[in-house]
Design an enzyme around this catalytic site. Structure first.
Site, mmCIF file in Angstrom:
data_model
loop_
_atom_site.group_PDB
_atom_site.id
_atom_site.type_symbol
_atom_site.label_atom_id
_atom_site.label_comp_id
_atom_site.label_asym_id
_atom_site.label_seq_id
_atom_site.Cartn_x
_atom_site.Cartn_y
_atom_site.Cartn_z
ATOM 1 C CD GLU A 8 10.180 -10.554 11.359
ATOM 2 O OE1 GLU A 8 10.581 -9.856 12.292
ATOM 3 O OE2 GLU A 8 10.103 -10.126 10.199
ATOM 4 C CG ASP A 104 7.547 -7.662 10.024
ATOM 5 O OD1 ASP A 104 6.559 -8.346 9.729
ATOM 6 O OD2 ASP A 104 7.703 -7.124 11.133
ATOM 7 C CE1 TYR A 307 6.451 -4.001 8.229
ATOM 8 C CE2 TYR A 307 7.172 -1.753 7.786
ATOM 9 C CZ TYR A 307 7.444 -3.030 8.233
ATOM 10 O OH TYR A 307 8.702 -3.338 8.686
#
Length: 692
Positions: A8, A104, A307
């Site tokens: 990303e 992500d 995360y």
């Protein structure tokens, strides 16, 4: 044959390339023996705008509303076209056998990658990297367990449906309001009910009227207790309160009940993003966006947390095997980690393990990567410490205390004396042990002194970002990943503002809430949409059905605006007139300060309302000059001595000699010019020559 890996961000691509051995760096990608690693820059594509789909939609007018295209489609974002072209060229290489989505691991990350692969018409197999931390170990393990991208089709459909719903509702309602009331009024599927939550709290405060009440207290046995009442503000009449006080002074008191029990309090569950943002706001005054940015840095750059954009406070059972390693990583910076490691990393709060509660990601916890505090900013240290301390509570003993409640009665009036003795502070390390120093015995008579004090009822508190996040979570407004940006969008649109860590609706925002549809103001409709999007992600609801319903709702919302009889007052209009078209100028906040813009939608005139201080120095007093705007364009002005100086454009700046160049030229001139002898020196030199 090689894998094309799509990250990303460039920073993530750089780390992936290092781990996977792609050491050859090019402008837009890294390459190794078996992999080519490239990156997006966030979104490279977006949904097409109305004017891209139909020429009739270029002009904002009621006749073309609502805009309900059969297919919206996507288009490249102008600033990132070069990177998109590079990815397209890589996708067409004959030695590329498959793609790996490494964006992500969430709804937005899935959308970023799928749009790119769709746009470049990638027709080879696609796999998905799904990891919850960016450590080398997690990445290597993730690449060993790549999954077919088809397993995440429902997640993509949910993300796409959300984007299209925001397009349909946001653009149509915003255009309707703007055309109807001739001002730039922004409304949206999530932002409008969020604004309404802040306003609702303000209205409670505005309606609040302080009331005087009286507090009756009893001092006995070196303790103090207040009169037990259903309504703590019930004593409003001073005369009656005084009469009650006199009555009690003439009544015998007795202990009618003594209850002693052990109180146990387990540690809280682990952090999800929303609760972390809430705590960071309460403790440090950080905005939701700032906290998200900091924790994202800890995740991507330092790789010390899992995360961040998670909505889960639980861990899956398979995390148990890594707990000792995570404690080992923390032991250099926390003594508790060392202690729990010696005790075998035994988890006391087993409630944190719940496989049934895990969705896409588990709770926000430290990784196995040792933190290097020297490389953290102060803000990053604070956020990491919050996450680490919460993680350590799951190993700590339960908080235990002995609580004694003694009820003393004076006739019908009762007072409860509470004493607490901490048996074990456990995870509540800050708890101060309070000994039960005064024993109460049931049946004993009590004498004491009564005290009557006056107090005022307190108004409700304004919403802070932390308490607003709680409300947004309660009504399912947005997701942990999007809530921070929703708040920022409301501030940028001048519908809401921050004041001393509290949020307030601006006059423009108050107007908007009166003009916009009641169904859009209420959080119930948006909550229903969010639940449907979640059902799409789980494969339990059709995205086509959802969008068909959104289109029907959009028609109704636009018609309500068209038929509304509400009046609008633009509080941002000033008495100043536009020098180009004569219309009133509107005051607007920007990152650079306040500016004035023309209220005529077809006029582009704008100027600064307040002069901005520059780094340009006054040639007379050498103090910083202000940037001004006049008939002939921008210029500098010194507020101390009035000196003015024309501001050069880029072309002229390039031609102008810098101070460094001036000094170098002067030095050269001085070196090149021959030294001149004075007249006296020349005369002496001539006399000496004559003597010779």
């Amino acid at each position: 044959m090689k894998q094309l890996i799509l990250a990303e961000k460039p920073s993530v691509a750089r780390d992936l390339s290092r781990i996977l051995g792609a050491s050859k760096k090019n402008n837009n990608y890294y390459e190794g023996k078996d992999v080519v690693v490239t990156w997006a820059l966030g979104h490279l594509l977006g949904l097409k705008m109305p004017e891209d789909l139909d020429s009739k939609w270029q002009k904002w007018q009621f006749e073309t509303l609502p805009m309900l295209p059969k297919d919206i489609g996507i288009k490249p974002l102008p600033k990132t076209k070069a990177q998109l072209r590079a990815i397209s060229a890589l996708a067409k290489r004959k030695d590329i056998k498959e793609a790996v989505i490494a964006t992500d691991a969430g709804r937005e990350g899935e959308l970023v990658a799928r749009w790119i692969l769709e746009y470049v018409r990638f027709n080879k197999p696609v796999k998905r990297l799904w990891i919850s931390s960016q450590t080398d170990q997690a990445v290597k393990e993730g690449f060993k367990n790549l999954k077919p991208a088809k397993q995440y089709d429902n997640l993509y459909q949910s993300a796409l449906a959300r984007a299209k719903a925001d397009w349909l509702v946001g653009l149509n309602v915003t255009r309707s309001l703007t055309v109807k009331y001739d001002d730039n009024l922004s409304a949206g599927r999530v932002q409008t009910p969020t604004l309404a939550l802040v306003r609702k709290q303000e209205e409670k405060i505005e309606r609040f009227k302080p009331q005087t009440y009286y507090v009756l207290s009893l001092n006995a046995n070196n303790q103090k207790a207040t009169l037990v009442q259903k309504d703590p503000h019930g004593l409003k009449d001073k005369t009656k309160a005084q009469e009650l006080l006199t009555k009690l002074q003439n009544t015998a008191g007795q202990v009618v009940d003594v209850v002693q029990k052990e109180q146990k309090k387990p540690a809280p569950l682990l952090y999800d993003l929303t609760e972390l943002q809430r705590d960071a706001n309460a403790k440090y005054g950080y905005s939701a966006k700032k906290t998200l940015s900091l924790v994202q840095s800890l995740y991507e750059i330092h790789k010390v947390v899992s995360y961040p954009r998670t909505d889960c406070k639980y861990l899956s059972s398979d995390i148990k095997a890594s707990l000792a390693q995570r404690l080992r990583a923390m032991q250099a910076i926390d003594d508790d980690a060392q202690l729990y490691l010696k005790q075998g990393a035994k988890v006391v709060n087993q409630a944190v393990f719940n496989d049934a509660k895990i969705s896409d990601h588990y709770a926000l916890i430290p990784t196995e990567q040792p933190p290097q505090y020297a490389k953290f900013s102060n803000d990053e240290q604070r956020i990491y410490t919050l996450i680490a301390k919460r993680f350590l509570t799951m190993f700590a003993p339960v908080y235990r205390a002995e609580v004694q409640n003694a009820t003393v009665a004076f006739g019908e009036a009762k007072f409860v004396f509470k004493q607490t003795r901490v048996l074990e502070a456990g995870w509540q390390k800050t708890s101060k042990p309070i000994k039960i120093s005064n024993a109460w015995v049931k049946g004993q008579s009590v004498t004491g002194t009564f005290e009557l004090s006056q107090a005022l009822t307190q108004p409700p508190k304004p919403l802070s970002e932390g308490s607003l996040l709680t409300q947004m979570e309660k009504y399912s407004l947005g997701t942990p990943a999007t809530r921070a940006e929703i708040i920022e969008k409301l501030v940028r649109a001048e519908l809401m503002e921050r004041q001393n860590n509290n949020l307030h609706v601006t006059p423009k925002g108050k107007q908007l809430l009166k003009l916009v549809n009641p169904s859009l103001v209420s959080p119930q409709l948006t909550a229903k949409w969010e639940q449907q999007l979640e059902a799409i992600a789980k494969g339990e609801y059709s995205s086509q059905e959802f969008l068909a319903e959104i289109k029907q709702d959009t028609k109704q919302l636009v018609n309500e605006v068209k038929n509304s009889s509400q009046k609008y007052q633009d509080f941002s209009l000033t008495q100043k007139k536009c020098p180009e078209c004569g219309q009133a100028l509107r005051e607007k906040n920007t990152r650079d300060g306040k500016i004035l813009v023309c209220s005529n939608q077809d006029c582009t005139y704008k100027r600064r309302l307040e002069a901005k201080e520059s780094n340009h120095r006054c040639p007379q007093c050498h103090k910083k000059m202000l940037i001004m705007q006049g008939k002939n364009g921008m210029y500098f002005k010194c507020k101390y001595d009035g000196t003015t100086e024309k501001m050069l454009d880029k072309k002229a700046k390039n031609k102008k000699m810098t101070k460094h160049e001036e000094r170098r030229l002067l030095k050269k001139i001085n070196q090149d010019s021959e030294p001149q002898e004075s007249a006296l020196a020349q005369a002496l030199k001539a006399a000496l020559q004559q003597e010779d």
